[in-house]
Design a protein around this motif. Structure first.
Motif, PDB file in Angstrom:
ATOM      1  N   PHE A   1      -5.273   0.683  -5.591  1.00  0.00           N
ATOM      2  CA  PHE A   1      -5.395  -0.472  -4.702  1.00  0.00           C
ATOM      3  C   PHE A   1      -5.234  -1.774  -5.488  1.00  0.00           C
ATOM      4  N   HIS A   2      -5.818  -1.834  -6.670  1.00  0.00           N
ATOM      5  CA  HIS A   2      -5.678  -3.034  -7.504  1.00  0.00           C
ATOM      6  C   HIS A   2      -4.207  -3.265  -7.844  1.00  0.00           C
ATOM      7  N   GLN A   3      -3.483  -2.210  -8.159  1.00  0.00           N
ATOM      8  CA  GLN A   3      -2.057  -2.339  -8.459  1.00  0.00           C
ATOM      9  C   GLN A   3      -1.287  -2.837  -7.240  1.00  0.00           C
ATOM     10  N   ALA A   4      -1.647  -2.325  -6.053  1.00  0.00           N
ATOM     11  CA  ALA A   4      -0.969  -2.765  -4.834  1.00  0.00           C
ATOM     12  C   ALA A   4      -1.148  -4.262  -4.614  1.00  0.00           C
ATOM     13  N   MET A   5      -2.357  -4.775  -4.829  1.00  0.00           N
ATOM     14  CA  MET A   5      -2.595  -6.202  -4.642  1.00  0.00           C
ATOM     15  C   MET A   5      -1.900  -7.031  -5.725  1.00  0.00           C
ATOM     16  N   GLU A   6      -1.779  -6.501  -6.927  1.00  0.00           N
ATOM     17  CA  GLU A   6      -1.011  -7.179  -7.976  1.00  0.00           C
ATOM     18  C   GLU A   6       0.457  -7.276  -7.570  1.00  0.00           C
ATOM     19  N   ARG A   7       0.952  -6.232  -6.965  1.00  0.00           N
ATOM     20  CA  ARG A   7       2.356  -6.235  -6.532  1.00  0.00           C
ATOM     21  C   ARG A   7       2.563  -7.209  -5.370  1.00  0.00           C
ATOM     22  N   PHE A   8       1.579  -7.308  -4.504  1.00  0.00           N
ATOM     23  CA  PHE A   8       1.628  -8.304  -3.429  1.00  0.00           C
ATOM     24  C   PHE A   8       1.694  -9.702  -4.049  1.00  0.00           C
ATOM     25  N   ALA A   9       0.822  -9.966  -5.014  1.00  0.00           N
ATOM     26  CA  ALA A   9       0.782 -11.281  -5.651  1.00  0.00           C
ATOM     27  C   ALA A   9       2.111 -11.632  -6.304  1.00  0.00           C
ATOM     28  N   ALA A  10       2.800 -10.643  -6.854  1.00  0.00           N
ATOM     29  CA  ALA A  10       4.074 -10.890  -7.528  1.00  0.00           C
ATOM     30  C   ALA A  10       5.156 -11.352  -6.565  1.00  0.00           C
ATOM     31  N   LEU A  11       5.004 -11.049  -5.280  1.00  0.00           N
ATOM     32  CA  LEU A  11       5.993 -11.470  -4.279  1.00  0.00           C
ATOM     33  C   LEU A  11       5.765 -12.895  -3.782  1.00  0.00           C
ATOM     34  N   ILE A  12       4.550 -13.403  -3.915  1.00  0.00           N
ATOM     35  CA  ILE A  12       4.195 -14.691  -3.307  1.00  0.00           C
ATOM     36  C   ILE A  12       5.116 -15.834  -3.731  1.00  0.00           C
ATOM     37  N   PRO A  13       5.505 -15.968  -5.002  1.00  0.00           N
ATOM     38  CA  PRO A  13       6.379 -17.095  -5.376  1.00  0.00           C
ATOM     39  C   PRO A  13       7.750 -17.070  -4.698  1.00  0.00           C
TER      40      PRO A  13
ATOM     41  N   LEU B   1       0.832  -1.207   0.000  1.00  0.00           N
ATOM     42  CA  LEU B   1       0.000   0.000   0.000  1.00  0.00           C
ATOM     43  C   LEU B   1       0.866   1.256   0.000  1.00  0.00           C
ATOM     44  N   LEU B   2       1.864   1.274   0.878  1.00  0.00           N
ATOM     45  CA  LEU B   2       2.696   2.456   1.049  1.00  0.00           C
ATOM     46  C   LEU B   2       3.571   2.714  -0.168  1.00  0.00           C
ATOM     47  N   THR B   3       4.180   1.654  -0.710  1.00  0.00           N
ATOM     48  CA  THR B   3       5.087   1.837  -1.846  1.00  0.00           C
ATOM     49  C   THR B   3       4.347   2.053  -3.158  1.00  0.00           C
ATOM     50  N   THR B   4       3.080   1.675  -3.220  1.00  0.00           N
ATOM     51  CA  THR B   4       2.305   1.862  -4.449  1.00  0.00           C
ATOM     52  C   THR B   4       1.634   3.230  -4.493  1.00  0.00           C
ATOM     53  N   GLY B   5       1.022   3.627  -3.409  1.00  0.00           N
ATOM     54  CA  GLY B   5       0.230   4.855  -3.424  1.00  0.00           C
ATOM     55  C   GLY B   5       0.773   6.010  -2.623  1.00  0.00           C
ATOM     56  N   GLY B   6       1.824   5.786  -1.818  1.00  0.00           N
ATOM     57  CA  GLY B   6       2.356   6.845  -0.977  1.00  0.00           C
ATOM     58  C   GLY B   6       1.605   6.964   0.338  1.00  0.00           C
ATOM     59  N   PRO B   7       2.065   7.853   1.231  1.00  0.00           N
ATOM     60  CA  PRO B   7       1.521   7.914   2.596  1.00  0.00           C
ATOM     61  C   PRO B   7       0.057   8.360   2.682  1.00  0.00           C
ATOM     62  N   ASP B   8      -0.363   9.290   1.834  1.00  0.00           N
ATOM     63  CA  ASP B   8      -1.753   9.745   1.901  1.00  0.00           C
ATOM     64  C   ASP B   8      -2.716   8.628   1.485  1.00  0.00           C
TER      65      ASP B   8
END
Length: 431
Positions: free
Chosen positions: A235-247, A210-217
């Motif tokens: 938010f959708h991009q943040a969850m995509e980035r989370f998914a990319a870390l799972i492997p 969340l923080l690295t995708t959208g910033g503090p606000d």
């Protein structure tokens, strides 16, 4: 006979309840100080013991009665504590955080104010403004924080980084690139450690994306329900980035506690670990040498994210004078320093110089807390409500298995609506 059996069952329940509570707080003698906490791992226990030693020197005739409850980033202890508070048998103080975690106790009428302790210690002038924002409710304070834990740290194995030729990442993209390089060069090693036996730790990765995708606000709005989860592209991009870390996450994470996951860097089974700075105290306690066996980098480098450990003042505390003396002690630079030098955190007060810390991580954290934008982390910092956090933990735990972004987003949106996240967090946005 049936009435007699019912009566005996009730008696047995009362006996078991008070046995589990360790002591009968309501009948506690005046020379006791009763405290709940969950600092039991290496580094944590030694830190609170340092406070106990200092308190005992101030109050040699007071008997300290501690009730440590291990596990879950406090989930287990808080469940036991809430039962005691509801039953009218509070301890003298307990370890808490801020934000919505503390607000639940205040709304239930379980806490008394400590405005005078803050005032006498000139406390608000000695801390980052973010802390007052998350510790003040209707212009009153109910606890005294003992430290500031930074949680946007990435700990890493220096030897593996040197062997693979990986640069310490400072952004999400650099983190993902490091995971890819390590996996390619050393397929037997998990690039990213995680312990999800207690589900709370999964929320830390959520906070990071969340923080690295959208910033503090954006981060603050998302954690307080002020975005349209279903349709927000960030938010959708943040969850995509989370998914990319799972492997790249340690595959048996569900078997590990936070400290057991941290140990994967010592055993060479993992290369990096996203976790708060209490890991430093743990690493030092198991003989790992800073800048030899491990190092740390902040992601993102221009934000300080974290939470405070505080001591709250329950209504009806059996030994209120002892509790108040404990809290007054915790406002002093001496107590703050004694605790944080061991715990891995930094003092929440700004009148302890950063150079007191023997390692570069806390020196940087203390400096950053004075100069950078600071935000509270979602679960432990109480940015989100406990009700929403409980559902989020389950959602993210499933997400680690199936990686279904759209399903996770839909579940998060439903959880936010069901728990009335935006309404419950409206206090954060009040001037």
């Amino acid at each position: 006979m049936r009435k007699f059996h019912t009566f005996m069952i009730m008696i047995l329940f009362v006996v078991v309840f008070f046995a589990l509570s360790s002591v009968s707080f309501a009948q506690s003698p005046e020379n006791e100080f009763i405290i709940f906490h969950y600092w039991t791992a290496g580094g944590e226990k030694e830190a609170v013991d340092a406070l106990f030693k200092m308190y005992q020197e101030r109050n040699p005739k007071v008997k300290i009665v501690e009730n440590p409850v291990a596990g879950g980033g406090g989930e287990t202890m808080l469940a036991v504590l809430m039962g005691n508070l509801a039953a009218g048998i509070p301890p003298d103080t307990f370890h808490d955080h801020q934000g919505n975690q503390q607000k639940d106790y205040i709304d239930a009428g379980y806490l008394d104010t400590v405005d005078d302790i803050w005032s006498e210690a000139n406390f608000e002038e000695r801390i980052n403004p973010m802390w007052a924002k998350t510790l003040k409710f209707n212009d009153h304070v109910y606890s005294v924080p003992i430290n500031a834990h930074r949680t946007n740290w990435l700990w890493y194995d220096k030897k593996i980084f040197d062997e693979v030729g990986v640069k310490a990442p400072e952004t999400y993209d650099e983190l993902l690139e490091a995971c890819q390089k390590i996996k390619e060069a050393k397929p037997e090693i998990s690039p990213l450690a995680l312990g999800s036996r207690e589900k709370a730790w999964v929320t830390y990765l959520y906070d990071m994306v969340l923080l690295t995708t959208g910033g503090p606000d954006f981060y603050e709005k998302a954690n307080t329900g002020r975005i349209d989860f279903l349709n927000d592209p960030t938010f959708h991009q943040a969850m995509e980035r989370f998914a990319a870390l799972i492997p790249y996450i340690y595959p048996w994470h569900a078997t590990k506690s936070w400290d057991e996951a941290a140990a994967l860097l010592k055993t060479g089974e993992a290369a990096m670990y996203w976790m708060g700075d209490w890991v430093l105290g743990y690493y030092l306690s198991i003989g790992m040498e800073p800048e030899v066996d491990f190092s740390a980098t902040a992601i993102p480098s221009d934000i300080w994210m974290g939470h405070a450990d505080t001591f709250a003042f329950p209504k009806g505390a059996p030994n209120p004078n002892n509790a108040r003396d404990w809290m007054q002690m915790c406002t002093t630079p001496e107590a703050q320093k004694a605790f944080n030098l061991i715990k891995g955190s930094v003092t929440i007060v700004n009148d302890v110089p950063p150079d007191v810390y023997p390692d570069p991580y806390r020196q940087r954290s203390a400096n950053d807390l004075r100069t950078l934008r600071a935000v509270c982390d979602g679960y432990h910092g109480g940015m989100m409500t406990p009700a929403f956090a409980s559902e989020l933990m389950d959602i993210l735990t499933r997400f680690l298995v199936d990686g279904e972004v759209d399903a996770a987003i839909e579940d998060i949106a439903k959880a936010a609506e069901r728990t009335q996240l935006a309404e419950a967090c409206s206090w954060f946005w009040e001037e």
